[in-house]
Scaffold this active site. Structure first.
Site, mmCIF file in Angstrom:
data_model
loop_
_atom_site.group_PDB
_atom_site.id
_atom_site.type_symbol
_atom_site.label_atom_id
_atom_site.label_comp_id
_atom_site.label_asym_id
_atom_site.label_seq_id
_atom_site.Cartn_x
_atom_site.Cartn_y
_atom_site.Cartn_z
ATOM 1 N N HIS A 92 0.834 -1.191 0.000
ATOM 2 C CA HIS A 92 0.000 0.000 0.000
ATOM 3 C C HIS A 92 0.878 1.254 0.000
ATOM 4 O O HIS A 92 1.490 1.595 1.013
ATOM 5 C CB HIS A 92 -0.903 -0.042 1.249
ATOM 6 C CG HIS A 92 -1.984 0.993 1.238
ATOM 7 N ND1 HIS A 92 -2.918 1.111 2.231
ATOM 8 C CD2 HIS A 92 -2.282 1.965 0.337
ATOM 9 C CE1 HIS A 92 -3.734 2.118 1.962
ATOM 10 N NE2 HIS A 92 -3.355 2.650 0.817
ATOM 11 N N HIS B 282 3.467 0.865 3.336
ATOM 12 C CA HIS B 282 3.350 -0.250 4.282
ATOM 13 C C HIS B 282 2.716 -1.432 3.569
ATOM 14 O O HIS B 282 2.272 -1.310 2.421
ATOM 15 C CB HIS B 282 2.520 0.165 5.511
ATOM 16 C CG HIS B 282 1.111 0.556 5.163
ATOM 17 N ND1 HIS B 282 0.772 1.843 4.803
ATOM 18 C CD2 HIS B 282 -0.030 -0.159 5.077
ATOM 19 C CE1 HIS B 282 -0.521 1.887 4.536
ATOM 20 N NE2 HIS B 282 -1.041 0.687 4.690
ATOM 21 N N ASP C 127 -0.244 -4.401 4.022
ATOM 22 C CA ASP C 127 -1.409 -4.779 4.805
ATOM 23 C C ASP C 127 -1.564 -6.290 4.760
ATOM 24 O O ASP C 127 -1.737 -6.870 3.684
ATOM 25 C CB ASP C 127 -2.664 -4.098 4.237
ATOM 26 C CG ASP C 127 -2.668 -2.603 4.520
ATOM 27 O OD1 ASP C 127 -2.664 -2.230 5.700
ATOM 28 O OD2 ASP C 127 -2.660 -1.810 3.553
ATOM 29 N N LYS D 206 34.322 10.906 -11.165
ATOM 30 C CA LYS D 206 34.456 11.073 -9.715
ATOM 31 C C LYS D 206 33.542 12.212 -9.274
ATOM 32 O O LYS D 206 33.651 13.326 -9.758
ATOM 33 C CB LYS D 206 35.910 11.381 -9.351
ATOM 34 C CG LYS D 206 36.095 11.491 -7.852
ATOM 35 C CD LYS D 206 37.522 11.737 -7.459
ATOM 36 C CE LYS D 206 37.660 11.701 -5.946
ATOM 37 N NZ LYS D 206 36.649 12.491 -5.217
ATOM 38 N N ASP E 141 32.148 14.793 -6.518
ATOM 39 C CA ASP E 141 32.669 15.457 -5.325
ATOM 40 C C ASP E 141 31.517 15.735 -4.362
ATOM 41 O O ASP E 141 30.809 16.723 -4.487
ATOM 42 C CB ASP E 141 33.349 16.766 -5.739
ATOM 43 C CG ASP E 141 34.165 17.344 -4.603
ATOM 44 O OD1 ASP E 141 34.451 16.602 -3.641
ATOM 45 O OD2 ASP E 141 34.534 18.522 -4.690
ATOM 46 N N GLU F 247 36.140 16.928 -11.166
ATOM 47 C CA GLU F 247 37.315 16.591 -10.368
ATOM 48 C C GLU F 247 38.209 15.527 -11.008
ATOM 49 O O GLU F 247 39.428 15.558 -10.870
ATOM 50 C CB GLU F 247 36.839 16.115 -8.994
ATOM 51 C CG GLU F 247 37.905 16.212 -7.928
ATOM 52 C CD GLU F 247 37.440 15.618 -6.607
ATOM 53 O OE1 GLU F 247 36.258 15.236 -6.490
ATOM 54 O OE2 GLU F 247 38.270 15.527 -5.704
HETATM 55 MN MN MN Z 1 -3.127 0.176 4.294
#
Ligand code: MN
Length: 501
Positions: free
Chosen positions: A67, A73, A75, A213, A215, A357
């Site tokens: 969800h 989260h 369920d 590279k 920086d 760099e």
């Molecule tokens: Mn839910």
């Protein structure tokens, strides 16, 4: 005997008549009262809970929905007594027994919710996208008000689990069986980044890959259960500093990943360490949120160290890179830019033209060696810059009289002994001078922290605890940096870990 039946719920119900259930309607109405109270049936596509979709007695189904609501989260819903007993699990179903996850008991949901997926409109309860992460049947060993023990027979989740109430609606979910995958390695909680030595382009460059590279600040990202933890080289948790990077975890939902990369503040197309400075030392949460919104940093990913139960440290660089590419990491504040095999000189020239760099050369067959500075990774730089340790300061003259005029710096040698490396008198803003002054004052000490050659007589010594970043022109035979210019303090590197370059 349904307990070990792994057929799909549809197969179980096909061709059977549903048994009559005494008291079904009245008890259902009561159980779903909280569910209905939170929802407007005309405004959400979720089921209202008025269909009688019961299965034969004893058959129990479950669903886990991913969800993407205000906070991601999962369920978990278990068919029980004609409704779906539900828990919101912020970090998902734990794959192994080593860590329990919080599971918050939520209102019972109607059985039709077993199949629900889709978009819950903005403004409605639980607004966001809901997808089915797993479903199947389960065996019930225990189903009490404060403890539920079950065995899942799903596509993804299989095995015995217990849910137990700790306080109020807070429960924990624990896997009782060993991991489903017997070779599963738990995700590491700490991992020191592999380091590069400084040097020229390697001559046999067909055996090497080249990366730009960046920086910024090196950071290892630990992503699990939709949550990001970002750790600096020192091991410090720097996640709260960069809230704009958190969505990378939702983008990797359901995967367990450890990434290596660099947090970079761009000034136009170029990384600016000075600009990142202003983010590194913020203390006000309000200011962090404002800058995260108005001027977000980026996380540039260049290595993959762990993936879904497997450490990748022993793989070759090119094998890790191939797996990283499969993740297709690309978002508003994160990217995994390509590497280039061979022809390092061309990439180095391109970075010079863009005033970047330099490049990092990485041997294609090199495993990942946490915390080690090896021959397998080489920094090749257009601009000389280095981290240095502040070992003292010199009072200024003119308008800086009585205040900080220059930092007296050192670089530890290979044995960790601090060697004097010159003084830095340029690159400071007025505000930074004031800030440095107040940081240096409590660090004052009488004797010199430098071994061997000593700095000028007027130096006020300090405990060697601050690490600064400087650009410079060249390094003299005596080991001092010529024309160093201050770029900022860094608290992601410990003084003992500082080396030239
Ligand atoms: Mn839910």
């Amino acid at each position: 005997m349904v307990a070990n039946d792994t057929r799909t719920p549809a197969a179980l119900t096909a061709g059977r008549s549903l048994p009559a259930r005494i008291g079904y309607d009245s008890s259902m109405a009561d159980r779903l009262e909280r569910y209905r109270g939170k929802r407007d049936p005309g405004a959400t596509p979720e089921p209202a809970g008025d269909a009688h979709a019961a299965l034969p007695e004893g058959t129990r189904r479950f669903v886990v929905q991913e969800h993407h609501a205000r906070r991601l989260h999962w369920d978990l819903r278990l068919e029980h007594d004609g409704v779906l007993a539900s828990w919101a699990v912020p970090r998902g179903i734990p794959p192994g027994p080593e860590r329990n996850h919080l599971a918050v008991r939520t209102e019972d949901h109607p059985l039709e919710y077993l199949d629900f997926h889709g978009e819950i409109p903005a403004g409605q309860y639980g607004a966001g996208t809901m997808a089915i992460w797993d479903r199947g049947t389960y065996e019930e060993h225990k189903f009490r008000d404060d403890e539920v023990m079950i065995t899942f027979h799903g596509e993804r989740v299989r095995g015995r689990y217990v849910l137990f109430r700790t306080k109020g609606d807070d429960w924990m979910i624990h896997r009782m069986d060993p991991p489903e995958d017997p070779e599963r390695e738990p995700m590491p909680e700490e991992l020191a980044p592999m380091l590069a030595r400084t040097g020229p382009l390697p001559p046999d460059d067909g055996r090497w890959a080249f990366e730009i590279k960046w920086d910024g600040v090196r950071a290892i990202a630990f992503v699990q259960g939709g949550r990001l933890i970002l750790k600096a080289r020192s091991g410090r948790d720097i996640t709260p500093r960069y809230p704009e990077l958190r969505p990378i975890a939702a983008a990797l939902a359901g995967r367990e990943v450890v990434l290596d990369g660099e947090v970079v503040a761009f000034d136009g197309a170029r990384p600016s360490f000075q600009k990142l400075q202003s983010r590194m030392h913020l203390t006000s949460e309000h200011a962090v949120r404002r800058l995260a919104r108005e001027d977000p940093v980026s996380y540039i990913v260049f290595d993959l160290l762990y993936l879904d139960g497997r450490s990748l440290l022993d793989l070759r660089y090119d094998e890790r890179r191939a797996k990283l590419a499969e993740l297709e990491l690309s978002g508003p504040t994160w990217q995994a830019p390509a590497h280039h095999v061979g022809d390092g000189a061309a990439l180095l020239e391109a970075t010079r033209a863009q005033q970047l760099e330099g490049v990092i050369a990485k041997r294609l067959d090199c495993p990942y060696l946490p915390g080690r500075r090896t021959q397998g990774w080489v920094k090749v730089k257009n601009i000389c810059s280095s981290d240095v340790v502040v070992g003292g300061w010199l009072p200024g003259e003119g308008n800086r009289a009585g205040r900080l005029g220059a930092l007296v710096i050192g670089i530890p040698d290979d044995d960790g002994v601090l060697r004097y490396a010159g003084r830095v008198g340029t690159g400071f803003t007025e505000a930074e001078l004031v800030r440095l002054g107040s940081l240096l004052e409590p660090l004052a000490r009488v004797d010199s922290p430098f071994s061997g050659r000593q700095p000028p007589k007027l130096t006020r010594f300090v405990e060697p605890q601050l690490v600064a970043r400087v650009d410079y022109n060249e390094r003299t035979q005596a080991g001092t940096l010529r024309q160093p210019s201050y770029k900022g303090l860094r608290d992601d590197v410990a003084p003992a870990d500082v080396r030239l370059g």
